[in-house]
Design an enzyme around this catalytic site. Structure first.
Site, PDB file in Angstrom:
ATOM      1  N   LYS A  23       0.834  -1.206   0.000  1.00 38.87           N
ATOM      2  CA  LYS A  23       0.000   0.000   0.000  1.00 38.87           C
ATOM      3  C   LYS A  23       0.870   1.257   0.000  1.00 38.87           C
ATOM      4  CE  LYS A  23      -1.790   1.549   4.072  1.00 38.87           C
ATOM      5  NZ  LYS A  23      -1.416   2.960   4.290  1.00 38.87           N
ATOM      6  N   ASN A  24       1.870   1.287   0.871  1.00 36.67           N
ATOM      7  CA  ASN A  24       2.651   2.512   1.043  1.00 36.67           C
ATOM      8  C   ASN A  24       3.633   2.767  -0.097  1.00 36.67           C
ATOM      9  OD1 ASN A  24       1.252   3.033   3.344  1.00 36.67           O
ATOM     10  ND2 ASN A  24       2.949   2.602   4.761  1.00 36.67           N
ATOM     11  N   CYS A 117      -4.944  13.040  13.401  1.00 34.54           N
ATOM     12  CA  CYS A 117      -5.489  11.722  13.120  1.00 34.54           C
ATOM     13  C   CYS A 117      -5.305  10.894  14.376  1.00 34.54           C
ATOM     14  CB  CYS A 117      -4.834  11.075  11.925  1.00 34.54           C
ATOM     15  SG  CYS A 117      -3.313  10.227  12.274  1.00 34.54           S
ATOM     16  N   ARG A 122       0.961  14.461  13.515  1.00 36.24           N
ATOM     17  CA  ARG A 122       1.491  14.231  12.170  1.00 36.24           C
ATOM     18  C   ARG A 122       1.484  15.468  11.273  1.00 36.24           C
ATOM     19  NH1 ARG A 122      -0.787   8.363  10.367  1.00 36.24           N
ATOM     20  NH2 ARG A 122       1.074   8.309   9.094  1.00 36.24           N
ATOM     21  N   ASP A 305       4.819   0.424  12.042  1.00 35.98           N
ATOM     22  CA  ASP A 305       3.617  -0.235  11.527  1.00 35.98           C
ATOM     23  C   ASP A 305       3.522  -1.715  11.933  1.00 35.98           C
ATOM     24  OD1 ASP A 305       2.766   2.107  10.405  1.00 35.98           O
ATOM     25  OD2 ASP A 305       3.257   1.576   8.334  1.00 35.98           O
ATOM     26  N   ARG A 397      -8.663  -0.603   4.910  1.00 35.46           N
ATOM     27  CA  ARG A 397      -7.821   0.420   4.307  1.00 35.46           C
ATOM     28  C   ARG A 397      -6.489  -0.167   3.869  1.00 35.46           C
ATOM     29  NH1 ARG A 397      -6.397   5.066   7.945  1.00 35.46           N
ATOM     30  NH2 ARG A 397      -5.061   5.293   6.128  1.00 35.46           N
TER      31      ARG A 397
END
Ligand code: UD1
Length: 417
Positions: A23-24, A117, A122, A305, A397
C-alpha cells in the site's frame, strides 16, 4: 451499518499466503502518474480502500485511471483541477502526496491540511519547507495548503526528521525541477526506493537511491513506464506474527525477504524457525513464543507499523517485554482493547510493558486505526471463544482480503455485514 469481524479461536495456522503489493509504495507511485506525459502502467497494485480513495481523488482532478485485477493505468494528460478536497484528505493523509507532483508539473496545487489523526498530530511542515526551498510560494488559507510555482528549481534540503511521505513528496517535486536537488536525511524505507526506481524508469535522474542522501538532476519531462509494486513487508510481517502467535507453519509467497530484516530478527528471538528464498519466507514455531523487547525506529530498524502486532504477540509470550514507540505519539490505542481481552499491559508515556499471560479471552473490541485493528485480529486468533471486532473499515484500508487469506490457512473468521 459498519462491518464487523467475528474471529474464532484458530490455533496452529498452516499453509500458504500470497502477499500483496505494498500500500505505502502504491500510494506515492500512483501519484507519480501525475508527472508522466504518457500512460503509467502498474502491476501488483493492492485492491484496498486507501487505493480507491486515491483513485477517486485523482479522477476528481481529471486524471483517467483504469484499475482491475491489481493492474492500473494512469493517464494524467486531462488533469484540469488542482484541488485535493478535505472530504477525501481527511480519510487518508497520504493524499498529501499529490502536492509535490502537481507543483512540479503544473505549477499549482491546493491540498487540504490533513488535520489530526488517531495516531498523533502528524504535521507536514517538512513537505512545505522543502517545496518552499525549491521556489514554491505556499500559503495556508482556510485549512488548505495553497501552493504556486513557476518551474521549481533545485535546492539542497536537509529534512529535520526522517519522514517517509515527506521524502517522497520532495523527490517527486525534484525530478522535474530545474537543476540539481540534494535531499538529505531521507527515509530509506523500501517504499521510497520503489518510488525512486519507478521514477527512473519514467526518465528521472536520481542517484543515491536507497540511501539517506539522494541527488536529483531535474529533467524537462517524464514519460509513462511499466512498474510492479514491491511486496508489502507490513502485510507479510502481520501474517508472520499470525503464524507465530498460533504456533503454526506458514509460507508467505510473493515477498521480499531483504526488506524484512528487523521483523525477522524479532520473530527469531521469539523462537520461530525461519527459512526463506528470495521471494518466499516460511515461519514455523513449535513452542509458545518468548517475549521480545523492541523499539520502533526508521527503516532499516523495527517499523512502527508492526508495533501493535508485536504487542499482541507479547501478550501471550513467556516472560515480560518492553516496547518503545519513538515515531508516533499516541500509538497505543490497541492496548486498552487488548487489556479487555485479558492482556497485562501497562503504558507510561511511549513505553509499554507487556507481561505474558496464559490465555486471552474473546470479547467485543473496537478497531481504532489500521495496525491496531490487525493486532486485535491476531489476539482474536488465540483468544478463547469468539472475538467480535467492530469498525473493521480500518482494516480494509490496508489489508487486501485479510479474512480470506487467514481462513485459507485455517482461521475461522466471518464478516458480519
Ligand atoms: C508513513 C507511512 C506510515 C508509517 C510512517 C512511519 C505511508 C503512506 N505511510 O507515514 O504507514 O507509519 O511512514 O514509518 O507511507 N513529521 C513531522 N513533520 C513532517 C513530516 C513528519 O513532524 O513534515 C513527523 C511525524 O509526525 C512523525 C514522524 O515525523 O512523528 C514520521 O512521520 P512520517 O514518516 O512522515 O510518516 P508518514 O509519511 O505520514
Amino acid at each position: 451499518m459498519m462491518d464487523k469481524l467475528k474471529v474464532k479461536q484458530s490455533l496452529n495456522l498452516q499453509g500458504e499466503v500470497k502477499i500483496s503489493g505494498a500500500k505505502n509504495a502504491a500510494l506515492p507511485i500512483i501519484c507519480a502518474g501525475i508527472l508522466a506525459g504518457s500512460k503509467l502502467e502498474l502491476t501488483n497494485v493492492p485492491n484496498l480502500k486507501d487505493i480507491t480513495t486515491l483513485v477517486k481523488l485523482l479522477q476528481g482532478m481529471g486524471i483517467k485511471i483504469q484499475f482491475a485485477d491489481n493492474q492500473m493505468q494512469i493517464d494524467a494528460n486531462g488533469l484540469n483541477n488542482f484541488v485535493a478536497p478535505y472530504e477525501l484528505v481527511k480519510t487518508m493523509r497520504a493524499s498529501i502526496l499529490v502536492l509535490g507532483p502537481l507543483l512540479a508539473r503544473f505549477g499549482k496545487a491546493q491540498v487540504s491540511l490533513p488535520g489530526g489523526c488517531a495516531i498523533g498530530a502528524r504535521p507536514v511542515d517538512q513537505h512545505i519547507k522543502g517545496l518552499t526551498a525549491m521556489g514554491a510560494k505556499i500559503e495556508i488559507e482556510h485549512g488548505y495548503i495553497k501552493a504556486v510555482a513557476n518551474r521549481l528549481r533545485g535546492a539542497r534540503i536537509v529534512m529535520d526528521m526522517v519522514t517517509v511521505t515527506g521524502t517522497e513528496n520532495l523527490l517527486m517535486a525534484a525530478v522535474l525541477a530545474e537543476g540539481t536537488t540534494t535531499l538529505e536525511n531521507c527515509a530509506r524505507e523500501p517504499e521510497v526506493y520503489d518510488l525512486a526506481n519507478c521514477l527512473v524508469k519514467m526518465g528521472a535522474k536520481i542517484s543515491g537511491i536507497g540511501t539517506d542522501k539522494m541527488v536529483i538532476e531535474g529533467v524537462e519531462k517524464l514519460s509513462g513506464a511499466q512498474h510492479a509494486i514491491i511486496a508489502d513487508r507490513i502485510e507479510a510481517g502481520t501474517y508472520a506474527v499470525a503464524t507465530a502467535i498460533t504456533m503454526g507453519d506458514v509460507t508467505l509467497t510473493n515477498t521480499r525477504f531483504e526488506t524484512m530484516g528487523a521483523v525477522i530478527d524479532k520473530l527469531t528471538q521469539a523462537g520461530a524457525l525461519i527459512t526463506h528464498g528470495a521471494d518466499w519466507i516460511r515461519i514455523k514455531i513449535g513452542q509458545k513464543v518468548k517475549a521480545v523487547d523492541l523499539k520502533t525506529v526508521p527503516y532499516p530498524g523495527f517499523p512502527t507499523d508492526m508495533q501493535a502486532q508485536f504487542i499482541a504477540l507479547n501478550t501471550i509470550a513467556n516472560g515480560t517485554a518492553t516496547v518503545v514507540e519513538t515515531i508516533f505519539e499516541n500509538r497505543y490505542m490497541h492496548v486498552s482493547e487488548l487489556r479487555r481481552m485479558g492482556a497485562d499491559i501497562t503504558v507510561d508515556d511511549n513505553i509499554a510493558v507487556i507481561k505474558g499471560v496464559n490465555t486471552l479471552m474473546g470479547t467485543t473490541v473496537m478497531a481504532t486505526d489500521l495496525r491496531a485493528s490487525a493486532s486485535l485480529v491476531l489476539a482474536g486468533l488465540v483468544a478463547t471463544g469468539e472475538t467480535i471486532i467492530d469498525r473493521v473499515y480500518h482494516l480494509d484500508r490496508g489489508y487486501e482480503n485479510m479474512e480470506f487469506k487467514l481462513n485459507n490457512i485455517g482461521a475461522q473468521i466471518e464478516r458480519l455485514k
